[in-house]
Design an enzyme around this catalytic site. Structure first.
Site, PDB file in Angstrom:
ATOM      1  N   ASP A  12       0.828  -1.209   0.000  1.00 55.05           N
ATOM      2  CA  ASP A  12       0.000   0.000   0.000  1.00 55.05           C
ATOM      3  C   ASP A  12       0.865   1.264   0.000  1.00 55.05           C
ATOM      4  OD1 ASP A  12      -2.312   1.439   0.008  1.00 55.05           O
ATOM      5  OD2 ASP A  12      -2.709   1.213   2.140  1.00 55.05           O
ATOM      6  N   ASN A  14       1.429   3.325  -2.994  1.00 52.77           N
ATOM      7  CA  ASN A  14       1.967   3.763  -4.291  1.00 52.77           C
ATOM      8  C   ASN A  14       1.380   5.104  -4.721  1.00 52.77           C
ATOM      9  OD1 ASN A  14       3.347   1.399  -4.568  1.00 52.77           O
ATOM     10  ND2 ASN A  14       1.937   0.482  -6.022  1.00 52.77           N
ATOM     11  N   GLY A  15       0.059   5.206  -4.614  1.00 55.40           N
ATOM     12  CA  GLY A  15      -0.626   6.412  -5.081  1.00 55.40           C
ATOM     13  C   GLY A  15      -0.122   7.637  -4.325  1.00 55.40           C
ATOM     14  N   HIS A  29       2.865   3.783  -8.882  1.00 53.48           N
ATOM     15  CA  HIS A  29       2.750   2.347  -9.184  1.00 53.48           C
ATOM     16  C   HIS A  29       4.009   1.852  -9.896  1.00 53.48           C
ATOM     17  CE1 HIS A  29      -1.267   2.201  -7.704  1.00 53.48           C
ATOM     18  NE2 HIS A  29      -1.757   3.006  -8.618  1.00 53.48           N
ATOM     19  N   LEU A 123      10.714 -20.622  -5.405  1.00 51.94           N
ATOM     20  CA  LEU A 123       9.760 -19.701  -4.773  1.00 51.94           C
ATOM     21  C   LEU A 123       8.467 -19.720  -5.578  1.00 51.94           C
ATOM     22  CD1 LEU A 123       9.009 -17.203  -2.912  1.00 51.94           C
ATOM     23  CD2 LEU A 123       9.935 -15.764  -4.712  1.00 51.94           C
ATOM     24  N   ARG A 173       1.910  -5.040   5.866  1.00 48.43           N
ATOM     25  CA  ARG A 173       1.166  -4.015   5.128  1.00 48.43           C
ATOM     26  C   ARG A 173       1.919  -2.704   5.255  1.00 48.43           C
ATOM     27  NH1 ARG A 173      -5.013  -2.726   4.152  1.00 48.43           N
ATOM     28  NH2 ARG A 173      -4.669  -0.939   2.818  1.00 48.43           N
ATOM     29  N   ARG A 179      -5.364  -2.141   8.314  1.00 52.24           N
ATOM     30  CA  ARG A 179      -6.541  -2.973   8.024  1.00 52.24           C
ATOM     31  C   ARG A 179      -6.151  -4.089   7.073  1.00 52.24           C
ATOM     32  NH1 ARG A 179      -8.410   2.141   5.899  1.00 52.24           N
ATOM     33  NH2 ARG A 179      -7.681   2.334   3.768  1.00 52.24           N
ATOM     34  N   SER A 181      -8.271  -5.241   4.488  1.00 54.90           N
ATOM     35  CA  SER A 181      -8.800  -4.975   3.137  1.00 54.90           C
ATOM     36  C   SER A 181      -9.225  -6.231   2.375  1.00 54.90           C
ATOM     37  CB  SER A 181      -7.770  -4.190   2.312  1.00 54.90           C
ATOM     38  OG  SER A 181      -7.487  -2.958   2.915  1.00 54.90           O
TER      39      SER A 181
HETATM   40  C1  FPP Z   1      -1.817   0.031  -3.400  1.00 49.37           C
HETATM   41  O1  FPP Z   1      -1.397   1.364  -3.350  1.00 49.37           O
HETATM   42  C2  FPP Z   1      -1.256  -0.605  -4.566  1.00 49.37           C
HETATM   43  C3  FPP Z   1      -1.982  -1.112  -5.580  1.00 49.37           C
HETATM   44  C4  FPP Z   1      -3.459  -1.098  -5.644  1.00 49.37           C
HETATM   45  C5  FPP Z   1      -1.309  -1.716  -6.734  1.00 49.37           C
HETATM   46  C6  FPP Z   1      -0.112  -2.552  -6.430  1.00 49.37           C
HETATM   47  C7  FPP Z   1       0.748  -2.524  -7.616  1.00 49.37           C
HETATM   48  C8  FPP Z   1       2.099  -2.485  -7.601  1.00 49.37           C
HETATM   49  C9  FPP Z   1       2.910  -2.624  -6.391  1.00 49.37           C
HETATM   50  C10 FPP Z   1       2.860  -2.295  -8.864  1.00 49.37           C
HETATM   51  C11 FPP Z   1       2.490  -3.212  -9.926  1.00 49.37           C
HETATM   52  C12 FPP Z   1       2.681  -4.624  -9.528  1.00 49.37           C
HETATM   53  C13 FPP Z   1       2.761  -5.598 -10.398  1.00 49.37           C
HETATM   54  C14 FPP Z   1       2.921  -6.985  -9.920  1.00 49.37           C
HETATM   55  C15 FPP Z   1       2.762  -5.335 -11.857  1.00 49.37           C
HETATM   56  P1  FPP Z   1      -2.486   2.500  -3.484  1.00 49.37           P
HETATM   57  O2  FPP Z   1      -2.595   2.871  -4.925  1.00 49.37           O
HETATM   58  O3  FPP Z   1      -3.763   2.055  -2.833  1.00 49.37           O
HETATM   59  O4  FPP Z   1      -1.823   3.653  -2.683  1.00 49.37           O
HETATM   60  P2  FPP Z   1      -2.529   4.768  -1.817  1.00 49.37           P
HETATM   61  O5  FPP Z   1      -3.035   4.107  -0.562  1.00 49.37           O
HETATM   62  O6  FPP Z   1      -1.426   5.710  -1.538  1.00 49.37           O
HETATM   63  O7  FPP Z   1      -3.633   5.354  -2.650  1.00 49.37           O
END
Ligand code: FPP
Length: 225
Positions: A12, A14-15, A29, A123, A173, A179, A181
């Site tokens: 969690d 990335n955004g 991402h 793995l 997490r 949480r 989720s």
């Molecule tokens: C949650 O962060 C992350 C995701 C919904 C996507 C996970 C994807 C990656 C780690 C990269 C791509 C992976 C692969 C295997 C190609 P969020 O977007 O909910 O972040 P936020 O809580 O800051 O909004």
């Protein structure tokens, strides 16, 4: 010292990382994918046999179309480029979640990566895509009902997408949110849970090593004393 067979991760943040450093969630991402690669490599080094990664939930469809398309493009390109490398490193890719709703193109790419890597033993990566734990459990129970098989713990285990995978020893997490989720609700019943403050793209190998080390120090009683 606790042996670690299976690590599960909710990646969690990335955004938020993307908005903070690049003014774009999608670039978060892209950066998060670099962390995925580092963590896979370290998991192999640590001789851990199973790694389950939550990449896209059944609830993530609520996101803007542009972000969803970006994420799936990232995944497709990753698999097209990296499947041979995963195979060379003896890594098996297993998709958990409901693939039915994916495009023909994505289904083909996923199936191809699964087939190429299916005999690998170093793995197993369970990549959770369009995954939701509650619907996984409902499907398992309906399937048992259809086959007239008793609803025992073992039988339910065998009908989940994670069949043939031991339950996770620990869940990590990132992203400073506490949480689950709708992730592996059944399978995590006795897992140790580590909530990390860092956003996923900032999560480093030394953070991972610290969590693994802390896990190994925990006295696990499984209800006993
Ligand atoms: C949650 O962060 C992350 C995701 C919904 C996507 C996970 C994807 C990656 C780690 C990269 C791509 C992976 C692969 C295997 C190609 P969020 O977007 O909910 O972040 P936020 O809580 O800051 O909004």
């Amino acid at each position: 010292m606790n042996l670690i067979k299976h690590v599960a991760i909710i990646m969690d943040g990335n955004g938020r990382w993307g908005l903070k450093y690049k003014k774009s969630r999608n670039l978060g991402h892209k950066e998060g994918l670099k962390t995925v690669e580092k963590i896979i490599e370290q998991t192999v080094k640590k001789k851990i046999k199973f790694l389950t990664l939550f990449a896209f939930s059944t609830e993530n469809w609520k996101r803007p179309k542009k972000e969803i398309n970006f994420l799936f493009n990232l995944l497709e390109n990753f698999l097209i480029k990296k499947t041979n490398e995963l195979n060379k490193n003896q890594i098996k890719l297993n998709i958990i979640g409901n693939k039915k709703i994916f495009s023909k193109k994505l289904k083909k790419i996923l199936l191809n990566s699964e087939q190429i890597t299916k005999y690998n033993k170093k793995l197993q990566i369970n990549l959770a895509l369009n995954y939701g734990s509650k619907s996984e459990l409902i499907d398992a129970i309906n399937s048992l009902k259809r086959k007239k098989i008793a609803f025992t713990e073992k039988n339910i285990d065998k009908h989940l997408h994670t069949k043939n995978t031991p339950n996770p020893d620990l869940l990590i997490r990132t992203g400073n949110t506490k949480r689950l989720s709708n992730f592996l609700l059944w399978q995590l019943a006795y897992a140790e849970v580590f909530f990390e403050k860092k956003l996923w793209p900032d999560f480093t190998i030394s953070d991972y090593n610290r969590v693994l080390k802390n896990f190994q120090k925990i006295k696990r009683n499984f209800g006993n004393i």
